[in-house]
Design an enzyme around this catalytic site. Structure first.
Site, PDB file in Angstrom:
ATOM      1  N   PRO A 257      48.423 -75.616   3.461  1.00  0.00           N
ATOM      2  CA  PRO A 257      47.092 -75.135   4.035  1.00  0.00           C
ATOM      3  C   PRO A 257      46.010 -74.762   2.472  1.00  0.00           C
ATOM      4  CG  PRO A 257      48.433 -73.466   3.455  1.00  0.00           C
ATOM      5  CD  PRO A 257      49.827 -74.664   3.341  1.00  0.00           C
ATOM      6  N   ASP A 434      46.828 -73.391  -3.047  1.00  0.00           N
ATOM      7  CA  ASP A 434      47.605 -72.980  -1.952  1.00  0.00           C
ATOM      8  C   ASP A 434      47.434 -71.705  -1.583  1.00  0.00           C
ATOM      9  OD1 ASP A 434      49.583 -72.690  -0.315  1.00  0.00           O
ATOM     10  OD2 ASP A 434      51.004 -73.919  -1.182  1.00  0.00           O
ATOM     11  N   HIS A 435      46.992 -70.898  -0.455  1.00  0.00           N
ATOM     12  CA  HIS A 435      47.023 -69.882  -0.004  1.00  0.00           C
ATOM     13  C   HIS A 435      47.661 -69.551   0.328  1.00  0.00           C
ATOM     14  CE1 HIS A 435      43.547 -66.859   1.415  1.00  0.00           C
ATOM     15  NE2 HIS A 435      42.825 -68.023   1.417  1.00  0.00           N
ATOM     16  N   ARG A 436      48.709 -69.939   0.100  1.00  0.00           N
ATOM     17  CA  ARG A 436      50.162 -69.151   0.699  1.00  0.00           C
ATOM     18  C   ARG A 436      50.692 -68.719  -0.947  1.00  0.00           C
ATOM     19  NH1 ARG A 436      53.969 -74.535   2.299  1.00  0.00           N
ATOM     20  NH2 ARG A 436      52.953 -75.228   0.244  1.00  0.00           N
ATOM     21  N   CYS A 438      47.669 -67.347  -3.351  1.00  0.00           N
ATOM     22  CA  CYS A 438      47.549 -66.075  -3.400  1.00  0.00           C
ATOM     23  C   CYS A 438      46.439 -66.031  -2.733  1.00  0.00           C
ATOM     24  CB  CYS A 438      47.135 -66.678  -4.931  1.00  0.00           C
ATOM     25  SG  CYS A 438      46.062 -68.144  -5.521  1.00  0.00           S
TER      26      CYS A 438
END
Length: 464
Positions: A257, A434-436, A438
């Site tokens: 994501p 990658d929004h997972r 940070c």
């Protein structure tokens, strides 16, 4: 009497299980030296030359150029022994094998001059008699039988197994074709011409039916191929380096994501600092430092402050793995597609040493000499798309990494500098992350620090 040995496609390392034959470097009848490269293959990682551990006479080749072979499949057979040794260029008897079995080995000695052994000499002279290799599917050892539906059994002048496969797929009788190759050899172009001729004949004999006005040739539906109907156009196989890149990019889009933030930065001071470095004389003089090398050094400093972006996600364990070392990849466009060479342990390098390694890897990419190790293990990627003359981009993260920094072109633009309008060298920086691993605050902090170092290179003195 010489002995015929079979050389198989060796383990190429890095978990690679297959390779495509790009170019044969020897022909049947050639005399080869020990550890002489005999074929050039392309894997999902790079293009490499495969040396043969045997010295002697090539009696058969397996596979055609463009064909994919699995690791362990036969590549060629070589007649070795005292007879084969007598065929060396200097008349000396060569050893039968070096014992090496991996790509990248070699004695370092120059390859022996290639010589062809005349068929009549091989058949008639006892001193150079070479037993024929046992026939096997795909062996390039002269005319071989081609099983095509409806044709009689017997030899057909076809070497490539791809040609025979193509003929079978289109129900072509190879005995009805006239080969354009040497001695009437049937080539792939001959089969493709016959296929086109058959398709044209079928189209001319087919009845013409009325086409509703709603189904015009320009409608999208008319461009979709239906069952049994081929669409004119070039088909490019997704394999080798291009196929591996396609698989990785698709996986990145499926699993990560991602989000992107960007900022414009005044690079005037960075360009002035680079000019000063490269123009220095005396003891301070050294190799030229590129803009990419300076940006790479800025990235390593930024990753030291924001280690969240030098990480990967372990889906099975549902854990974020923060990595200690920075293995910095940089995107490089080649004739064979996009590759990402990796500078190892970039956190321990200065701008000069990073630049030297980037130069070495870029030259290897240009000549197709990158090794699988050069393309593996990256933890963060720098993408300088400004070399293509564009300002911005939202790059796809290089899976399984967590972020990629994109750099646009550096171009003169009007800019407010110290309260006044001036012409400055401006660059757009973009960070896809990658929004997972940070949130936006961390990503924004990283990008802002990079931009600050671009605008004020003296900030890097804190980390030197």
């Amino acid at each position: 009497m010489p002995q015929v040995l079979e050389f198989k496609l060796p383990d190429l390392g890095e978990g690679l299980t297959e390779a495509e034959i790009v170019r044969w470097l020897v022909e049947v009848g050639d005399v080869v030296a020990i550890d002489q490269p005999v074929v050039e293959v392309e894997t999902a990682k790079a293009m490499v030359e495969v040396p043969c551990p045997y010295g002697g006479v090539v009696t058969a080749r397996f596979g055609a150029e463009g064909e994919e072979l699995p690791v362990g499949a036969p590549l060629l057979t070589v007649a070795v022994g005292s007879t084969a040794g007598e065929l060396s260029a200097d008349g000396a008897v060569e050893a039968e094998s070096s014992g090496n079995v991996l790509v990248g080995y070699g004695t370092g000695a120059p390859a022996a001059r290639r010589r062809r052994v005349r068929p009549e000499a091989v058949a008639g002279a006892e001193s150079v008699t070479v037993p024929a290799a046992e026939p096997a599917p795909g062996a390039d050892a002269g005319a071989v039988p081609a099983a095509v539906p409806g044709e009689e059994q017997g030899p057909v002048a076809v070497i490539s197994p791809l040609v025979r496969k193509l003929a079978r797929q289109h129900d072509l009788d190879l005995r009805q074709l006239t080969g354009s190759g040497p001695d009437g050899l049937i080539l792939r172009s001959d089969v493709e011409s016959a296929i086109r001729a058959a398709a044209s004949a079928t189209a001319e004999s087919a009845p013409v039916s009325a086409v509703p006005a709603s189904a015009s040739a320009s409608s999208p539906a008319s461009m979709v191929p239906s069952a049994g109907r081929e669409v004119a156009g070039e088909r490019i196989p997704l394999r080798g380096v291009r196929g591996a890149v396609a698989d990785k990019l698709a996986r990145s889009r499926r699993e990560i994501p991602d989000a992107t933030c960007w900022v414009d930065a005044d690079a005037t001071e960075l360009m002035a600092a680079r000019a000063a470095m490269n123009g220095a004389g005396g003891p301070a003089a050294g190799p030229k430092v590129s803009v990419l090398a300076l940006l790479a050094r800025i990235c390593t400093a930024a990753l030291a402050r924001f280690p969240e972006l030098n990480s990967t996600v372990d889906l099975d364990a549902r854990e974020i793995v923060r990595l200690r070392d920075v293995h910095l990849g940089f995107a490089a466009q080649t004739d064979r597609g996009l590759v990402v060479p990796v500078v190892r342990n970039a956190q321990d390098c200065n701008a000069e040493s990073i630049g030297a390694e980037i130069g070495r890897l870029t030259e290897a990419a240009r000549t197709g000499k990158l090794t699988p190790a050069d393309l593996s293990g990256g933890t963060f990627t720098l993408n300088n798309y400004g070399v293509f003359g564009v300002d911005g981009s939202t790059p796809i993260i290089n899976h399984p990494e967590a972020a990629m920094l994109g750099v646009g072109r550096i171009v003169a633009k009007p800019w407010v500098h110290q309260g006044e309008l001036a012409v400055r060298q401006v660059v757009q920086l973009s960070l896809t992350f990658d929004h997972r691993v940070c949130d936006g605050g961390t990503a924004g902090g990283f990008l802002r620090y990079v931009a600050d170092c671009v605008e004020q290179p003296a900030l890097l003195l804190r980390t030197l």
